[in-house]
Write a protein that holds these residues in place. Structure first.
Motif, mmCIF file in Angstrom:
data_model
loop_
_atom_site.group_PDB
_atom_site.id
_atom_site.type_symbol
_atom_site.label_atom_id
_atom_site.label_comp_id
_atom_site.label_asym_id
_atom_site.label_seq_id
_atom_site.Cartn_x
_atom_site.Cartn_y
_atom_site.Cartn_z
ATOM 1 N N LEU A 54 -22.787 -16.178 -22.748
ATOM 2 C CA LEU A 54 -23.119 -16.232 -24.178
ATOM 3 C C LEU A 54 -23.672 -17.595 -24.600
ATOM 4 O O LEU A 54 -24.161 -17.756 -25.720
ATOM 5 C CB LEU A 54 -21.902 -15.854 -25.026
ATOM 6 C CG LEU A 54 -20.604 -16.656 -24.871
ATOM 7 C CD1 LEU A 54 -20.606 -17.913 -25.715
ATOM 8 C CD2 LEU A 54 -19.419 -15.788 -25.225
ATOM 9 N N ALA A 76 -20.268 -10.843 -22.006
ATOM 10 C CA ALA A 76 -19.580 -11.035 -23.293
ATOM 11 C C ALA A 76 -19.794 -9.768 -24.098
ATOM 12 O O ALA A 76 -20.799 -9.065 -23.896
ATOM 13 C CB ALA A 76 -20.167 -12.222 -24.052
ATOM 14 N N VAL A 77 -18.883 -9.520 -25.016
ATOM 15 C CA VAL A 77 -19.110 -8.389 -25.914
ATOM 16 C C VAL A 77 -20.052 -8.800 -27.040
ATOM 17 O O VAL A 77 -20.928 -8.041 -27.443
ATOM 18 C CB VAL A 77 -17.773 -7.793 -26.441
ATOM 19 C CG1 VAL A 77 -17.018 -8.775 -27.314
ATOM 20 C CG2 VAL A 77 -18.031 -6.505 -27.205
ATOM 21 N N GLY A 78 -19.870 -10.037 -27.542
ATOM 22 C CA GLY A 78 -20.781 -10.542 -28.582
ATOM 23 C C GLY A 78 -22.125 -10.834 -27.944
ATOM 24 O O GLY A 78 -22.182 -11.332 -26.821
ATOM 25 N N LEU A 101 -12.316 -6.199 -23.055
ATOM 26 C CA LEU A 101 -11.644 -7.436 -23.476
ATOM 27 C C LEU A 101 -10.849 -7.289 -24.777
ATOM 28 O O LEU A 101 -10.289 -8.253 -25.280
ATOM 29 C CB LEU A 101 -12.666 -8.579 -23.602
ATOM 30 C CG LEU A 101 -13.962 -8.300 -24.359
ATOM 31 C CD1 LEU A 101 -13.741 -8.199 -25.835
ATOM 32 C CD2 LEU A 101 -14.987 -9.355 -24.026
ATOM 33 N N ARG A 239 -16.779 -15.288 -34.028
ATOM 34 C CA ARG A 239 -17.839 -16.257 -33.763
ATOM 35 C C ARG A 239 -17.748 -17.349 -34.819
ATOM 36 O O ARG A 239 -17.477 -17.072 -35.999
ATOM 37 C CB ARG A 239 -19.226 -15.596 -33.842
ATOM 38 C CG ARG A 239 -19.596 -14.779 -32.615
ATOM 39 C CD ARG A 239 -19.829 -15.656 -31.381
ATOM 40 N NE ARG A 239 -20.244 -14.889 -30.212
ATOM 41 C CZ ARG A 239 -19.413 -14.372 -29.306
ATOM 42 N NH1 ARG A 239 -18.112 -14.530 -29.421
ATOM 43 N NH2 ARG A 239 -19.895 -13.708 -28.259
ATOM 44 N N HIS A 285 -12.739 -21.553 -27.054
ATOM 45 C CA HIS A 285 -13.343 -20.233 -26.826
ATOM 46 C C HIS A 285 -12.736 -19.539 -25.587
ATOM 47 O O HIS A 285 -13.424 -19.311 -24.593
ATOM 48 C CB HIS A 285 -14.866 -20.360 -26.698
ATOM 49 C CG HIS A 285 -15.578 -19.080 -27.081
ATOM 50 N ND1 HIS A 285 -16.815 -19.047 -27.663
ATOM 51 C CD2 HIS A 285 -15.207 -17.775 -26.965
ATOM 52 C CE1 HIS A 285 -17.188 -17.783 -27.881
ATOM 53 N NE2 HIS A 285 -16.205 -16.998 -27.455
ATOM 54 N N MET A 297 -15.194 -8.144 -16.959
ATOM 55 C CA MET A 297 -16.440 -8.401 -17.701
ATOM 56 C C MET A 297 -17.598 -8.690 -16.737
ATOM 57 O O MET A 297 -18.713 -8.180 -16.905
ATOM 58 C CB MET A 297 -16.257 -9.579 -18.676
ATOM 59 C CG MET A 297 -15.330 -9.262 -19.837
ATOM 60 S SD MET A 297 -14.740 -10.754 -20.686
ATOM 61 C CE MET A 297 -16.244 -11.315 -21.486
HETATM 62 C C1 GLV Z 1 -16.702 -13.703 -26.086
HETATM 63 O O1 GLV Z 1 -16.742 -14.457 -27.017
HETATM 64 C C2 GLV Z 1 -17.336 -12.435 -26.076
HETATM 65 O O2 GLV Z 1 -18.114 -12.130 -26.995
HETATM 66 O O3 GLV Z 1 -17.094 -11.657 -25.147
#
Ligand code: GLV
Length: 326
Positions: A54, A76-78, A101, A239, A285, A297
């Motif tokens: 990310l 990352a998920v974001g 996650l 975030r 983070h 992940m």
């Molecule tokens: C971590 O911040 C994510 O988005 O996986």
């Protein structure tokens, strides 16, 4: 058939490497230093797949430097680091790592919540300092968590996992989200919907779980902190830019809220000096950082790449439009 060429900006974990190495020729960036932008743009030139973090921007500049690129797989998920429309315009698949996650991130939101309420940072410093003089009646008294009101801003998978954990603390759970949860979900999680302002006003702990979008940038700023209880704590594992940090520092300094526990920042890795206060808990983070989850992940990102480059739909495609074109 030549094996597709991939760039991975991290060495990943053994399990993820096995997935990639079975079908691809992978250029792993193994230096402990992060890959710098120029090196990233150079190395991605001849690659069909990119596994990235990310912290790496996948934007027009990168896409222009990588004419063969078919997929950018974010670990990352974001995915606010990925310009998804730019990927779509060039027919490049963009993927993320949703789902795996949620529980780990919810655990961490609770870790921060408990830490700031019970002054763990200050207590730990005292315990390690050699200056602790023993038990005292009013020493580092924090705030009870149990029985309080937990406000959840963003009621997606992670927000719900945070809500689920509140039952053990006999808390009242409120949430706000652009979308109402179903009645069944509200019943299961003992959560009640509130509009944004009511959530701010009623919460003793406000935990943020919204994605970073144009609409959520700066969502929490001076006027919102002014509505919160002076005894309330803010927890952010989403975030950084969702919170106006300068306004947060002001709110903490002027007692608009009681404290904050943060895992994410507006300009990572920079942390505003004003945030480094006794009534904050600051983490770098880490919310998804359990070995089990980070491994999952990385494997998920690897699976997305392999799917794409072997002609299958990547399971976590963010821009399904590129697939319909096939
Ligand atoms: C971590 O911040 C994510 O988005 O996986």
């Amino acid at each position: 058939m030549p094996r597709p060429k991939i760039l991975s900006t991290r060495p990943l974990f053994e399990a993820a490497r096995r997935i990639l190495d079975a079908t691809c020729d992978v250029d792993y960036w193994t230096s402990p230093e992060r890959i710098n932008r120029a090196e990233l743009l150079r190395r991605v030139q001849d690659k069909e797949g990119l596994v990235c973090l990310l912290t790496e921007k996948v934007n027009d500049e990168l896409l222009a430097a990588a004419p063969k690129l078919c997929i950018a797989a974010n670990i990352a998920v974001g995915f606010d680091n990925i310009d998804v429309p730019a990927c779509t315009r060039r027919g490049v698949a963009a993927t993320n790592t949703p789902g795996v996650l949620d529980e780990t991130t919810a655990d961490f939101a609770w870790t921060l919540l408990m830490a700031v309420a019970r002054r763990i940072g200050e207590g730990e410093q005292l315990a390690r300092s050699g200056n602790w003089k023993g038990w005292d009646l009013d020493q580092l008294c924090g705030t009870d968590v149990w029985g309080k009101t937990l406000g959840i801003l963003g009621f997606g998978r992670i927000g719900r996992a945070v809500a689920r954990r509140a039952a053990g603390f006999r808390m009242k759970v409120l949430y706000h989200d652009a979308m109402h949860a179903t009645e069944a979900a509200e019943r299961e999680l003992h959560a009640e919907y509130r509009d944004f302002n009511a959530l701010l006003v009623e919460s003793d702990f406000l935990s943020v779980h919204v994605p970073l979008l144009a609409e959520t940038r700066g969502l929490l700023s001076g006027p919102q902190f002014a509505r919160m209880k002076p005894t309330a704590f803010l927890i952010n594992t989403s975030r950084g830019p969702v919170i106006d940090e300068a306004a947060l520092v002001h709110a903490l300094e002027t007692g608009k809220i009681a404290g904050a526990a943060l895992d994410v920042y507006e300009n990572e890795p920079f942390i505003l000096p004003g945030l480094k206060r006794p009534n904050t808990v600051l983490a770098p983070h880490l919310a998804s950082a359990s070995l089990e989850t980070r491994t999952k992940m990385a494997c998920m990102a690897a699976e997305n790449v392999v799917a794409m480059l072997t002609g299958k739909r990547p399971p976590n495609l963010l821009n399904p439009e590129i697939w319909k074109e096939r």
